[in-house]
Write an enzyme that holds these catalytic residues in place. Structure first.
Site, short mmCIF file in Angstrom:
data_model
loop_
_atom_site.label_atom_id
_atom_site.label_comp_id
_atom_site.label_asym_id
_atom_site.label_seq_id
_atom_site.Cartn_x
_atom_site.Cartn_y
_atom_site.Cartn_z
N LYS A 144 0.85 -1.21 0.00
CA LYS A 144 0.00 0.00 0.00
C LYS A 144 0.89 1.26 0.00
O LYS A 144 1.98 1.24 -0.57
CB LYS A 144 -0.96 -0.03 1.18
CG LYS A 144 -1.73 -1.34 1.27
CD LYS A 144 -2.89 -1.28 2.19
CE LYS A 144 -3.49 -2.68 2.32
NZ LYS A 144 -4.71 -2.69 3.10
N GLU A 176 -9.87 -0.75 -1.49
CA GLU A 176 -9.55 0.66 -1.19
C GLU A 176 -9.69 1.51 -2.44
O GLU A 176 -10.10 2.67 -2.38
CB GLU A 176 -8.13 0.75 -0.58
CG GLU A 176 -8.13 0.21 0.85
CD GLU A 176 -6.83 -0.40 1.31
OE1 GLU A 176 -5.77 -0.16 0.70
OE2 GLU A 176 -6.87 -1.14 2.32
N GLU A 192 -11.11 -10.87 -0.82
CA GLU A 192 -10.77 -10.08 0.37
C GLU A 192 -12.05 -9.49 0.96
O GLU A 192 -12.54 -8.46 0.47
CB GLU A 192 -9.84 -8.93 -0.01
CG GLU A 192 -8.55 -9.37 -0.67
CD GLU A 192 -7.46 -8.34 -0.48
OE1 GLU A 192 -6.44 -8.68 0.14
OE2 GLU A 192 -7.62 -7.19 -0.91
N GLY A 236 -7.26 -5.01 7.25
CA GLY A 236 -6.65 -4.05 8.18
C GLY A 236 -7.39 -3.92 9.50
O GLY A 236 -7.11 -3.02 10.29
N SER A 263 -6.31 -9.41 7.02
CA SER A 263 -5.70 -9.69 8.33
C SER A 263 -5.08 -11.09 8.41
O SER A 263 -5.15 -11.75 9.45
CB SER A 263 -6.71 -9.47 9.46
OG SER A 263 -7.13 -8.13 9.46
#
Ligand code: PEP
Length: 253
Positions: free
Chosen positions: A11, A100, A170, A176, A216
């Site tokens: 990221k 994201e 995901e 996260g 995670s």
């Protein structure tokens, strides 16, 4: 048969020197530890560090991926990076459709489909992300959401082109957050995704597609996630920023 893959999504983290140190540590780890022949390691640093990483990758055991790509060929698109540029820097993979990017930059399945086409045209393998948000999971809509993302983002491809795709499931509620999908939840949806691919392209293509889990994933839970027959590795965010954690995840098969 499909590969096990562990891909690190850095990221927007690390300065140049920190990135250099992380790659050096990764190489040390990879020289010490034997991942076996069926496990591929990919690192996906920010754009400015790609060349440093591809330079290192020549001497070691990982491949390099980007985190994003433009949907256009070239020209007056300030701030964008084309697939052609990535290919010219020996970038072999690229993450597309990360949640994201969908959430903060409004990326749609139609845009993701165009980015996938750009990558394939330049011989770069797309790592295509899909996954539901918490409200969708709570409403039992995860299958519907993932089916739409895969169908609209990928099913315009012919079977040969689809053979280059890596999928990353995901669940957005797990990214996260420290909350991981249970091994059963991961297996259930990975098997569903493989079933969608089999319906569209046949069993052989489906059996050869690597489907990664992301959200995670860490050394302490990787083993139970990767033990599932349809979980072929992980797309790793936070834990990819520490060389030892990342390589311990890659050792979990
Ligand atoms: C990701 O963003 O791709 C991801 C899996 O992040 P994390 O491992 O930090 O949840």
């Amino acid at each position: 048969m499909r590969k096990n893959i562990v891909a690190g999504n850095w990221k927007m983290n690390k300065t140049f020197d920190e990135a250099d140190e992380l790659v050096t540590n990764l190489i040390e780890q990879l020289e010490e530890k034997d991942l076996g022949e069926n496990t591929d390691v990919i690192i996906c640093p920010p754009f400015p560090y790609l060349e440093m990483c591809t330079d290192y990758s020549n001497e070691s055991y990982f491949a390099v991926g980007a985190q994003n790509v433009s949907d256009r060929d070239q020209g007056a698109f300030t701030g964008e990076v084309s697939a052609d540029m990535l290919a010219s820097m020996e970038v072999e993979y690229c993450i597309v459709g990360h949640s994201e990017r969908r959430a903060y930059y409004g990326e749609t399945d139609a845009l993701i489909a165009k980015k996938v086409d750009q990558l394939l045209k330049n011989d770069i393998r797309p790592i295509v992300c899909c996954g539901e948000v918490l409200e969708e999971r709570e409403a039992g809509k995860q299958f519907e959401v993932v089916k739409r993302q895969i169908t609209d983002g990928l099913f315009h491809l012919d079977a040969e082109a689809f053979g280059k795709i890596i999928i990353a499931y995901e669940p957005v509620w797990a990214i996260g957050t420290g909350k991981t999908a249970t091994p059963e939840q991961a297996q259930e949806i990975h098997a569903f995704i493989r079933g969608l691919i089999a319906e569209k392209y046949g069993k052989e293509v489906a059996d050869n597609t690597s489907i990664l889990y992301g959200g995670s994933c860490k050394p302490s839970n990787a083993k139970e996630l990767f033990a599932n027959p349809d979980v072929d590795g992980g797309l790793i965010g936070g834990a990819s920023l520490k060389a030892e954690d990342f390589i311990n995840i890659a050792l979990a098969f």
